[in-house]
Design a protein around this motif. Structure first.
Motif, short mmCIF file in Angstrom:
data_model
loop_
_atom_site.label_atom_id
_atom_site.label_comp_id
_atom_site.label_asym_id
_atom_site.label_seq_id
_atom_site.Cartn_x
_atom_site.Cartn_y
_atom_site.Cartn_z
N VAL A 79 -11.79 9.59 94.19
CA VAL A 79 -10.32 9.56 94.24
C VAL A 79 -9.72 8.48 93.34
N GLU A 80 -10.47 7.41 93.05
CA GLU A 80 -9.88 6.34 92.24
C GLU A 80 -9.52 6.79 90.83
N PRO A 81 -10.40 7.45 90.09
CA PRO A 81 -9.99 7.92 88.76
C PRO A 81 -8.92 8.99 88.82
N TRP A 82 -8.94 9.81 89.86
CA TRP A 82 -7.90 10.83 90.03
C TRP A 82 -6.55 10.16 90.21
N GLU A 83 -6.49 9.15 91.06
CA GLU A 83 -5.26 8.40 91.26
C GLU A 83 -4.79 7.74 89.96
N ARG A 84 -5.71 7.12 89.26
CA ARG A 84 -5.35 6.41 88.02
C ARG A 84 -4.79 7.38 86.99
N GLN A 85 -5.42 8.54 86.83
CA GLN A 85 -4.97 9.52 85.85
C GLN A 85 -3.57 10.03 86.18
N ARG A 86 -3.31 10.32 87.45
CA ARG A 86 -1.99 10.84 87.83
C ARG A 86 -0.92 9.76 87.71
N ASN A 87 -1.28 8.52 88.00
CA ASN A 87 -0.30 7.44 87.85
C ASN A 87 0.01 7.18 86.37
N GLU A 88 -1.01 7.22 85.54
CA GLU A 88 -0.77 7.01 84.11
C GLU A 88 0.14 8.10 83.53
N ALA A 89 -0.01 9.31 84.06
CA ALA A 89 0.84 10.42 83.62
C ALA A 89 2.18 10.45 84.35
N ALA A 90 2.33 9.55 85.34
CA ALA A 90 3.55 9.50 86.17
C ALA A 90 3.88 10.90 86.71
N THR A 91 2.87 11.56 87.25
CA THR A 91 3.03 12.91 87.77
C THR A 91 3.94 12.89 89.00
N LYS A 92 5.04 13.61 88.92
CA LYS A 92 6.04 13.59 89.98
C LYS A 92 6.08 14.92 90.73
N ILE A 93 6.66 14.87 91.89
CA ILE A 93 6.94 16.07 92.67
C ILE A 93 8.45 16.25 92.68
N GLU A 94 8.91 17.39 92.23
CA GLU A 94 10.35 17.68 92.22
C GLU A 94 10.70 18.51 93.46
N TRP A 95 11.33 17.86 94.40
CA TRP A 95 11.70 18.51 95.65
C TRP A 95 13.11 19.08 95.49
N THR A 96 13.27 20.38 95.64
CA THR A 96 14.57 21.01 95.42
C THR A 96 15.19 21.58 96.69
N PHE A 97 14.47 21.54 97.80
CA PHE A 97 14.98 22.09 99.06
C PHE A 97 15.92 21.07 99.70
N ARG A 98 17.19 21.41 99.84
CA ARG A 98 18.21 20.48 100.31
C ARG A 98 18.73 20.89 101.70
N VAL A 99 19.59 20.03 102.25
CA VAL A 99 20.17 20.31 103.56
C VAL A 99 20.92 21.64 103.54
N ALA A 100 21.69 21.88 102.48
CA ALA A 100 22.44 23.13 102.38
C ALA A 100 21.51 24.34 102.39
N ASP A 101 20.35 24.21 101.74
CA ASP A 101 19.37 25.30 101.74
C ASP A 101 18.82 25.53 103.14
N ALA A 102 18.54 24.43 103.84
CA ALA A 102 18.00 24.54 105.20
C ALA A 102 19.00 25.24 106.12
N ARG A 103 20.26 24.88 106.00
CA ARG A 103 21.28 25.47 106.88
C ARG A 103 21.46 26.96 106.61
#
Length: 213
Positions: A180-204
């Motif tokens: 997991v250490e090299p996996w973590e390092r690689q993703r951090n170097e790439a600044a891999t993000k999660i784009e969360w698009t589900f909002r309160v209005a969507d939930a309602r």
């Protein structure tokens, strides 16, 4: 209890909708148990035209615990492998979150599930009261609803990790760490993000049936 579910869901969704605030970052936390399996026979490495082979039998070596800390807007994550899970391990993780990973933050807003060890009381079980209170004052816990852990983005990170790193046999906690250490390092170097698009209005709109009527 639908009202409680909705309240916690909307609380988390509103956190996810906020822009990055480095003084008050949002960090998702989760943990995963990994079964440790060692080989009973030496695996056969791949040969030209032949895949690698291993015996279908294996020896059970207990489990290792993995913690993940994920700041989705920064594209940062940290994985910690421990021999067990409990109050002390959780408390040490929260101390590192405050003192090592986000020392300049005024308060860290932590999204986590309802596991019985995920409580501020774990700090008092582990540290002297003055130290426990110092750490606790820097933390703000936001719990996902019961049966609503899908709202924790850390679960998505674990899903990727499991597919890319943890699908093979690992015999010891040290082997898990080495994966997991090299996996973590690689993703951090790439600044891999999660784009969360589900909002309160969507939930309602899409989950209207869970709202109290």
């Amino acid at each position: 209890m639908t009202g409680e579910f909705v309240a916690r869901m909307e609380d988390v969704l509103e956190l996810y909708a906020e822009p990055l605030d480095e003084k008050r970052p949002v960090v998702c936390m989760d943990e995963l148990s990994k079964e440790l399996h060692s080989q009973v026979a030496e695996p056969i490495p791949p040969q030209p035209g032949q895949p690698a082979k291993e015996d279908y039998e294996y020896k059970r070596n207990g489990t290792a615990n993995l913690f993940v800390l994920l700041c989705p807007l920064l594209g940062w994550r940290h994985l910690q492998v421990t021999a067990r899970r409990g109050y002390h391990e959780f408390a040490q993780l929260m101390k590192a979150l405050v003192d090592v990973h986000f020392p300049a933050a005024d308060v860290i807003r932590v999204v986590l599930d309802n596991l019985n060890t995920h409580v501020l009381g774990a700090l008092y079980e582990t540290f002297p009261a003055e130290e426990a209170r110092r750490i606790a004052k820097r933390l703000e816990f936001h719990y996902t609803p019961k049966h609503g852990s899908w709202l924790n983005m850390a679960e998505m990170e674990f899903s990727v990790l499991s597919r890319q790193c943890l699908h093979g046999r690992l015999a010891t906690a040290a082997e898990v760490t080495a994966e997991v250490e090299p996996w973590e390092r690689q993703r951090n170097e790439a600044a891999t993000k999660i784009e969360w698009t589900f909002r309160v209005a969507d939930a309602r709109k899409k989950l209207h049936w869970i709202y109290p009527s």
